[in-house]
Design a protein around this motif. Structure first.
Motif, PDB file in Angstrom:
ATOM      1  N   SER A  84       3.094   5.835   4.033  1.00  0.00           N
ATOM      2  CA  SER A  84       1.757   5.747   3.455  1.00  0.00           C
ATOM      3  C   SER A  84       1.096   7.119   3.360  1.00  0.00           C
ATOM      4  O   SER A  84       0.484   7.464   2.336  1.00  0.00           O
ATOM      5  CB  SER A  84       0.899   4.800   4.314  1.00  0.00           C
ATOM      6  N   PRO A 114      -1.563   2.342   0.400  1.00  0.00           N
ATOM      7  CA  PRO A 114      -2.082   1.735   1.627  1.00  0.00           C
ATOM      8  C   PRO A 114      -1.082   0.765   2.244  1.00  0.00           C
ATOM      9  O   PRO A 114      -0.242   0.204   1.546  1.00  0.00           O
ATOM     10  CB  PRO A 114      -3.344   1.001   1.159  1.00  0.00           C
ATOM     11  N   PHE A 115      -1.184   0.589   3.570  1.00  0.00           N
ATOM     12  CA  PHE A 115      -0.241  -0.311   4.226  1.00  0.00           C
ATOM     13  C   PHE A 115      -0.932  -1.213   5.238  1.00  0.00           C
ATOM     14  O   PHE A 115      -2.031  -0.948   5.711  1.00  0.00           O
ATOM     15  CB  PHE A 115       0.889   0.486   4.894  1.00  0.00           C
ATOM     16  N   LEU A 143      -5.953   4.729   4.985  1.00  0.00           N
ATOM     17  CA  LEU A 143      -4.619   4.298   4.560  1.00  0.00           C
ATOM     18  C   LEU A 143      -4.350   2.819   4.838  1.00  0.00           C
ATOM     19  O   LEU A 143      -3.305   2.304   4.445  1.00  0.00           O
ATOM     20  CB  LEU A 143      -3.545   5.128   5.290  1.00  0.00           C
ATOM     21  N   TYR A 185      -4.499  -1.004   4.359  1.00  0.00           N
ATOM     22  CA  TYR A 185      -4.753  -1.949   3.271  1.00  0.00           C
ATOM     23  C   TYR A 185      -5.636  -3.082   3.776  1.00  0.00           C
ATOM     24  O   TYR A 185      -5.387  -3.656   4.833  1.00  0.00           O
ATOM     25  CB  TYR A 185      -3.432  -2.530   2.751  1.00  0.00           C
TER      26      TYR A 185
END
Length: 220
Positions: free
Chosen positions: A44, A50-51, A212, A214
């Motif tokens: 990411s 995004p993660f 970053l 999500y």
């Protein structure tokens, strides 16, 4: 080859993803906890995608709790390996126990919230795959939740698992494919310590601070 650690693996995998991903719009990375979270964090950081996490639970026989014979997702999506010789009753008990575990993990890791992936391209990330059943269950689960495309991205995998996981994933990105007999993911890391919950949540907190992480659309 050997990766120094999951950080190096994530950074190298990020380069492979950049070379193989056509676009980053409407793309989200979902890590398989816990080992996949550090890898996904560095992917990411390198890609700006995004993660978060996708939760699954290994299915194990009642008489051998360390031997995975498949996996299950929080909605009951499951896969069992072809070498799992259980009676119907044993299999149902194993699935029930694993599903309870998956729901507990979802509550613990994501406050009970399932990933919002409708119309998204989802990259499932782990620190590596062996048989690939855990990743495949994650892929099927995300398809059912409306993902437009599912991609598997891992630093290392056995050559003979690639075709198997392609039955579920639209694309497979593996930095290092290997045909070593008796393959084990840990063979390809100098540091392959078991990631703790605290370590994993530290990555999640860092990702949130860095923008970053999500988050479901429409949520703060």
């Amino acid at each position: 080859m050997k990766f120094r650690n999951r950080e190096e693996a994530g950074k190298l995998l990020a380069g492979e993803i950049k070379r193989n991903l056509e676009k980053t719009e409407d793309v989200v990375i979902l890590a398989i906890p816990r080992g996949g979270v550090p890898v996904a964090y560095y992917v990411s950081k390198e890609t700006g995608i995004p993660f978060h996490m996708v939760v699954t639970k290994k299915i194990t026989p009642p008489y051998e709790p360390e031997a995975a014979i498949g996996a299950i997702a929080p909605d009951g999506t499951f896969m069992i390996s072809s070498y799992a010789y259980l009676s119907e009753k044993e299999l149902e008990e194993a699935k029930k126990r694993a599903l309870e575990g998956a729901l507990e993990k979802l509550k613990k890791y994501s406050r009970g919230e399932e990933p919002y992936v409708k119309d998204k391209t989802v990259i499932v990330v782990d620190d590596g795959i062996a048989t690939g059943y855990t990743a495949m269950v994650a892929g099927e689960y995300l398809k059912k939740r409306g993902a437009k495309k599912v991609i598997l991205a891992v630093p290392v995998c056995p050559v003979d698992s690639v075709e198997r996981v392609k039955k579920v994933f639209d694309q497979v990105i593996c930095y290092h494919k290997d045909n070593t007999p008796f393959f084990a993911v840990g063979m390809f890391y100098e540091d392959f310590h078991q990631v703790t919950d605290d370590e994993m949540f530290n990555y999640i907190k860092k990702a949130e601070k860095e923008g970053l992480l999500y988050k479901k659309e429409g949520r703060e």
